[in-house]
Design a protein around this motif. Sequence first.
Motif, PDB file in Angstrom:
ATOM      1  N   ILE A   1       1.104   4.208  -3.003  1.00 46.41           N
ATOM      2  CA  ILE A   1       0.720   5.539  -2.782  1.00 46.41           C
ATOM      3  C   ILE A   1       2.145   6.374  -3.262  1.00 46.41           C
ATOM      4  O   ILE A   1       1.743   7.485  -3.750  1.00 46.41           O
TER       5      ILE A   1
ATOM      6  N   ALA B   1      -5.420   3.747   3.730  1.00 46.81           N
ATOM      7  CA  ALA B   1      -4.867   2.529   2.996  1.00 46.81           C
ATOM      8  C   ALA B   1      -4.879   1.535   4.181  1.00 46.81           C
ATOM      9  O   ALA B   1      -5.064   0.299   3.882  1.00 46.81           O
TER      10      ALA B   1
ATOM     11  N   ASP C   1       0.623  -1.196  -0.020  1.00 47.99           N
ATOM     12  CA  ASP C   1      -0.078   0.115  -0.173  1.00 47.99           C
ATOM     13  C   ASP C   1       0.787   1.121  -0.162  1.00 47.99           C
ATOM     14  O   ASP C   1       0.647   2.134  -0.951  1.00 47.99           O
TER      15      ASP C   1
ATOM     16  N   HIS D   1      -8.181   6.328  -1.618  1.00 50.56           N
ATOM     17  CA  HIS D   1      -7.996   5.424  -0.578  1.00 50.56           C
ATOM     18  C   HIS D   1      -8.823   5.815   0.705  1.00 50.56           C
ATOM     19  O   HIS D   1      -9.691   5.135   1.402  1.00 50.56           O
TER      20      HIS D   1
ATOM     21  N   SER E   1     -12.542   5.071  -0.355  1.00 47.34           N
ATOM     22  CA  SER E   1     -12.854   3.575  -0.069  1.00 47.34           C
ATOM     23  C   SER E   1     -12.868   3.256   1.313  1.00 47.34           C
ATOM     24  O   SER E   1     -13.714   2.358   1.573  1.00 47.34           O
TER      25      SER E   1
ATOM     26  N   GLU F   1      -4.035   9.708   2.892  1.00 48.79           N
ATOM     27  CA  GLU F   1      -4.199   8.449   1.990  1.00 48.79           C
ATOM     28  C   GLU F   1      -3.186   7.105   2.579  1.00 48.79           C
ATOM     29  O   GLU F   1      -4.049   6.007   2.383  1.00 48.79           O
TER      30      GLU F   1
END
Length: 373
Positions: free
Chosen positions: A29, A240, A25, A40, A43, A236
């Motif tokens: 990023i 994540a 992850d 992220h 989500s 982010e």
Amino acid sequence: MSKKHIPFLNLRHLNDPIRNLLIEDFNSILDSAWFIMGNHLASFEKAYANYSGVQHAIGVANGLDAIHLSLLALDIKEGDEVIVPSNTYIATWLAVTYTGAKIVPVEPDLNTYNITASAVEKALTENTKALIPVHLYGQPCIMDEIMQLADSKGFSVVEDNAQAHGALFCDQRTGSFGHINATSFYPGKNLGALGDGGGVTTNSDNLAKKVLALRNYGSVKKYYNEVIGFNSRLDEVQAAFLIRKLHYLDTWNKERRRLANYYIEHLIGVGDIILPFNDPRVTPVYHLFVIRTKFRDKLKLFLEQNGIETLIHYPVPPHLQKAYNFLGFKRGDFPVAEELAATTISLPLWVGLSEDDQISVVNTIKLFFNQKL
Ligand SMILES: *Cc1c(COP(=O)(O)O)cnc(C)c1O
């Protein structure tokens, strides 16, 4: 033989099995070069809303901001009263202080350590605008009675769910009962980031919209500012990591309950120990495993001398903190909170704690109570 050491908390066991996913992850990023307010975050917000059983989840910078922005979304301000537990972590109080509203502490039930609807009812005035129930140590408050009272008396409820990710009251997740709810993803919480993080959950489109603006300079459309906002965003990388960890939350909570049940089984009837109370309507998640004894300070020292780390949650209740001198509270004003501060001790409980370690903790406590006290 090296001396035994059992830390109060060790997060490595929890993070190690997903180490490669977390690194993936981070790398992706880094490659995307997009660090704030991206896919992220979107989500994670969707996944956490879904997990919590609410319409909206909004990532923010930390749990304290989550409570503060929730209160602002409700338009809490000077002249209003907000009811809070007398025995919570100070963040619950600080968020109210920031708004200028009056803090009205209510004593918890001595068995559950949580506030009850009947105690809240006695503290209501015509200025009561909100209540912040805290699911302390991961034990849910009795939310149906609290929401019934709120609906009949017309005040708002902001759950402080920082210690209870995944807990259930009557098969419904905590953090989904209140009008708007706050949580923290501080690393040591049941769902923790690898840094600071927080979240707000709500079923109200209107309140969600307000928090979305408040967390980002009062702006929803870039460079158009509608209210005096803050910089309180979940980045982010943390979002994540939280997506990855959310998949494991139920498994981890189940393991916490197993560890807690082991302690409960083996510490029943030992000394004057009071074990965590379990209402049949709740599924706790044991963010902390807290027992009580009037020999607390001696027990803590004894465990420490035997290599076992413990903590106290919390040694000084908010009304007796220097920071809150200005409210004019004094010792004796909230005797239940003061009693808890004097008698509680939290034992090591974390994912990866071994059976050998738990046996050591139990046996050392038994040894302590077998001495002449
Ligand atoms: C941890 C915690 C908070 C604050 O969370 P932060 O992310 O550290 O700001 C608020 N309330 C309770 C009950 C907590 O345990």
